[in-house]
Design an enzyme around this catalytic site. Structure first.
Site, mmCIF file in Angstrom:
data_model
loop_
_atom_site.group_PDB
_atom_site.id
_atom_site.type_symbol
_atom_site.label_atom_id
_atom_site.label_comp_id
_atom_site.label_asym_id
_atom_site.label_seq_id
_atom_site.Cartn_x
_atom_site.Cartn_y
_atom_site.Cartn_z
ATOM 1 N N LEU A 93 -9.526 1.001 10.023
ATOM 2 C CA LEU A 93 -10.851 1.616 10.166
ATOM 3 C C LEU A 93 -11.424 2.146 8.841
ATOM 4 C CD1 LEU A 93 -13.140 2.559 12.039
ATOM 5 C CD2 LEU A 93 -11.869 4.701 12.340
ATOM 6 N N ASP A 122 -5.182 -0.457 22.317
ATOM 7 C CA ASP A 122 -5.482 0.822 21.661
ATOM 8 C C ASP A 122 -5.355 1.985 22.645
ATOM 9 O OD1 ASP A 122 -6.010 0.251 19.021
ATOM 10 O OD2 ASP A 122 -8.139 -0.132 19.351
ATOM 11 N N ILE A 170 -17.488 -0.309 16.434
ATOM 12 C CA ILE A 170 -16.676 0.729 17.091
ATOM 13 C C ILE A 170 -16.055 0.090 18.327
ATOM 14 C CG2 ILE A 170 -16.751 2.931 18.322
ATOM 15 C CD1 ILE A 170 -19.144 3.712 16.549
ATOM 16 N N PHE A 171 -14.730 0.045 18.344
ATOM 17 C CA PHE A 171 -14.057 -0.646 19.452
ATOM 18 C C PHE A 171 -13.955 0.269 20.674
ATOM 19 C CE2 PHE A 171 -11.591 -3.082 15.953
ATOM 20 C CZ PHE A 171 -12.655 -3.956 15.786
ATOM 21 N N TYR A 222 5.445 -5.671 17.239
ATOM 22 C CA TYR A 222 5.621 -4.968 15.956
ATOM 23 C C TYR A 222 6.429 -3.686 16.171
ATOM 24 C CZ TYR A 222 4.560 -1.709 12.212
ATOM 25 O OH TYR A 222 4.674 -0.765 11.221
ATOM 26 N N TYR A 248 0.828 -1.221 0.000
ATOM 27 C CA TYR A 248 0.000 0.000 0.000
ATOM 28 C C TYR A 248 0.862 1.272 0.000
ATOM 29 C CZ TYR A 248 -3.217 3.454 2.105
ATOM 30 O OH TYR A 248 -3.949 4.573 2.406
ATOM 31 N N THR A 273 7.233 3.591 12.745
ATOM 32 C CA THR A 273 5.839 3.576 13.206
ATOM 33 C C THR A 273 5.575 4.398 14.465
ATOM 34 O OG1 THR A 273 4.080 2.105 14.002
ATOM 35 C CG2 THR A 273 6.317 1.469 14.525
ATOM 36 N N ARG A 307 -10.603 -2.675 21.845
ATOM 37 C CA ARG A 307 -9.620 -3.600 21.275
ATOM 38 C C ARG A 307 -8.349 -3.487 22.125
ATOM 39 N NH1 ARG A 307 -7.775 -2.563 15.082
ATOM 40 N NH2 ARG A 307 -6.726 -0.790 16.008
HETATM 41 N N1 UDP Z 1 -11.319 0.761 14.919
HETATM 42 C C1 UDP Z 1 -12.652 0.497 15.175
HETATM 43 N N2 UDP Z 1 -13.269 -0.485 14.433
HETATM 44 C C2 UDP Z 1 -12.630 -1.210 13.472
HETATM 45 C C3 UDP Z 1 -11.263 -0.912 13.217
HETATM 46 C C4 UDP Z 1 -10.640 0.071 13.970
HETATM 47 O O1 UDP Z 1 -13.289 1.117 16.035
HETATM 48 O O2 UDP Z 1 -13.248 -2.093 12.856
HETATM 49 C C5 UDP Z 1 -10.649 1.827 15.689
HETATM 50 C C6 UDP Z 1 -9.410 1.359 16.441
HETATM 51 O O3 UDP Z 1 -9.770 0.896 17.723
HETATM 52 C C7 UDP Z 1 -8.572 2.643 16.478
HETATM 53 C C8 UDP Z 1 -8.955 3.381 15.209
HETATM 54 O O4 UDP Z 1 -10.194 2.799 14.767
HETATM 55 O O5 UDP Z 1 -8.947 3.436 17.589
HETATM 56 C C9 UDP Z 1 -7.939 3.243 14.095
HETATM 57 O O6 UDP Z 1 -7.637 1.863 13.970
HETATM 58 P P1 UDP Z 1 -6.778 1.288 12.776
HETATM 59 O O7 UDP Z 1 -6.735 -0.207 12.952
HETATM 60 O O8 UDP Z 1 -7.287 1.818 11.484
HETATM 61 O O9 UDP Z 1 -5.335 1.912 12.981
HETATM 62 P P2 UDP Z 1 -4.361 1.910 14.284
HETATM 63 O O10 UDP Z 1 -4.662 3.173 15.025
HETATM 64 O O11 UDP Z 1 -4.625 0.669 15.060
HETATM 65 O O12 UDP Z 1 -2.999 1.936 13.659
#
Ligand code: UDP
Length: 327
Positions: free
Chosen positions: A188, A283, A205-206, A141, A11, A117, A280
Site C-alpha cells: 500500500l 485480507d 482501495i480494496f 506463504y 528491503y 510473518t 482483495r
Molecule cells: N491495499 C489497498 N490497495 C492497494 C494495496 C493494498 O487497499 O493497492 C490494502 C490491502 O487490502 C491491505 C492494506 O492495504 O488491507 C495493506 O496491504 P499491503 O499489501 O501493503 O500489506 P499486507 O497487509 O497485505 O501485508
C-alpha cells in the site's frame, strides 16, 4: 562478531545489514539478486552471490566467512502469488531454509534469526495478536514460515541450536540510504507514493465495507529501522546465551487504508486520487500486533511508532531515488 545475512540485498535485509554495521558487526550478505539489489548492500558488507537452493554454495560461504550467527530474510513473500503457486512457497521457501539450517549444523553454527510473518495468524481469536495466539496460516506463504518455525522448534529440542523467530506485521518506511523497491510493487504505502510521484493515476482501495470505523482494512505499520533494531536485540539475546523464542513485532497501533492515504496526502501535498474496488482475497479486516513480550524481555522501543514519520521517511527516500535502485 560476524553475521551472515541471507537476502541482505532485499528491503528488510538491506536495512538490517546497515544497522548491524552501524552497531559494529562484520556482515556477509548471501543473496541471489533475484529480487534484491546489489546497490542496496552496504559497502562495508562482504557480498556473496549465492543461491540457497544450492547447498554447496551455502557451505562454501560458511567455510570462507565463518559466521557466528545467521539472519535469514531471503524468501518469496507474496501472499497472492503463494495462493497461485503453493509449490514455490511450501516447496522452495521451505527447502531453501532446510538447506541453510542443515549447512549451519554441519558448520557448527547454532544461532539463527528468522524473518517470520503475521500471516501465521489468520482469523485470530484476540486482538492485538500475542505470541499465545494459535497458528493458523493465512496462505501457502504463511504456511511456509510455519513449517520453518517447526524445523526451528525441533532443532532447538534435538540439537544444540538456538533461534529467534520474528513475526512482523506491515514493514514500511526507509532509512536515509535504503528503501522499498519491489518489482512488481503491491504494498500500500509505496503504491500510494507512486501516485504522488505521478507514476500511477490513482490508488485502488480494496474494499470499504469491512467492519472497521471507516470501512477499510486496519494494519499495524512498523518502521523498517525499528524492525532492524529488533533483529539486533534478538541476535544479542542469542549471543549472550539466551533461549530460543518467538516475538510478534508491530506498534500495537492500527491505521486504516484511508488513514494511510490521507497521511500521504498531507506529507506529499498531492491529492492522491483513490477509487474503491472490491475486496482483495484473503485480507482480514484488522491485524494488530501485541509486541509487549519483546518490549519487556529485550527492551525493544520503537523510535518511529507514528504513521506520519513512517510515511515521511518512505517519501524522502522515493524523492531522492525516483527510480528506486535502478540507475
Ligand atoms: N491495499 C489497498 N490497495 C492497494 C494495496 C493494498 O487497499 O493497492 C490494502 C490491502 O487490502 C491491505 C492494506 O492495504 O488491507 C495493506 O496491504 P499491503 O499489501 O501493503 O500489506 P499486507 O497487509 O497485505 O501485508
Amino acid at each position: 562478531m560476524k553475521i551472515l545475512v541471507t537476502g541482505g540485498a532485499g528491503y528488510i535485509g538491506s536495512v538490517t545489514v546497515e544497522k548491524l554495521i552501524e552497531a559494529g558487526y562484520d556482515v556477509v550478505v548471501f543473496d541471489n539478486l533475484y529480487q534484491g539489489h546489489r546497490d542496496a548492500v552496504h559497502p562495508q558488507a562482504e557480498f556473496v552471490l549465492g543461491d540457497l537452493a544450492r547447498i554447496d554454495e551455502i557451505k562454501a560461504a560458511f567455510e570462507t566467512h565463518k559466521p557466528d550467527a545467521v539472519m535469514h530474510f531471503a524468501a518469496y513473500s507474496l501472499v497472492g502469488e503463494s495462493v497461485e503457486n503453493p509449490f514455490k512457497y511450501m516447496g522452495e521457501n521451505v527447502s531453501n531454509a532446510a538447506n541453510l539450517l542443515s549447512a549451519m549444523l554441519e558448520a557448527g553454527i547454532n544461532k539463527f534469526i528468522l524473518s517470520s510473518t503475521a500471516n501465521l495468524f489468520d482469523d485470530p481469536e484476540s486482538m492485538p495478536i500475542t505470541e499465545k495466539e494459535r497458528i493458523v496460516p493465512g496462505s501457502p506463504y504463511g504456511e511456509s514460515k510455519a513449517i520453518i518455525e517447526r524445523y526451528l522448534y525441533w532443532l532447538d529440542r534435538v540439537k544444540d541450536f538456538r533461534y529467534v523467530a520474528l513475526r512482523y506485521f506491515n514493514a514500511a518506511g526507509a532509512s536515509e540510504e535504503r528503501g522499498e523497491d519491489h518489482h512488481p510493487e503491491c504494498h500500500l504505502i509505496p503504491l500510494v507514493l507512486q501516485v504522488a510521484q505521478g507514476k500511477r493515476e490513482k490508488i485502488f482501495i480494496f474494499g470499504d465495507d469491512y467492519d472497521t470505523p471507516d470501512g477499510t482494512c486496519i494494519r499495524d505499520y512498523i518502521h523498517i529501522a525499528d524492525l532492524a533494531q529488533a533483529h539486533i536485540l534478538a541476535l544479542e539475546k542469542l549471543l549472550n546465551g539466551g533461549e530460543s523464542c518467538r516475538y510478534n513485532l508491530g506498534n500495537g497501533q492500527g491505521y486504516s487504508v484511508k488513514q494511510v492515504i490521507e497521511t500521504a496526502r498531507e506529507i506529499t501535498g498531492h491529492p492522491i486520487p483513490a477509487e474503491v474496488t472490491p475486496r482483495r482475497a484473503g485480507d482480514p479486516a484488522v491485524l494488530i500486533a501485541g509486541s509487549e513480550t519483546i518490549r519487556k524481555e529485550l527492551g525493544w522501543n520503537p523510535q518511529y511508532p507514528d504513521l506520519k514519520s513512517i510515511i515521511q521517511s518512505a517519501w524522502n527516500w522515493h524523492v531522492k531515488n525516483p527510480n528506486g535502485y535502478e540507475k
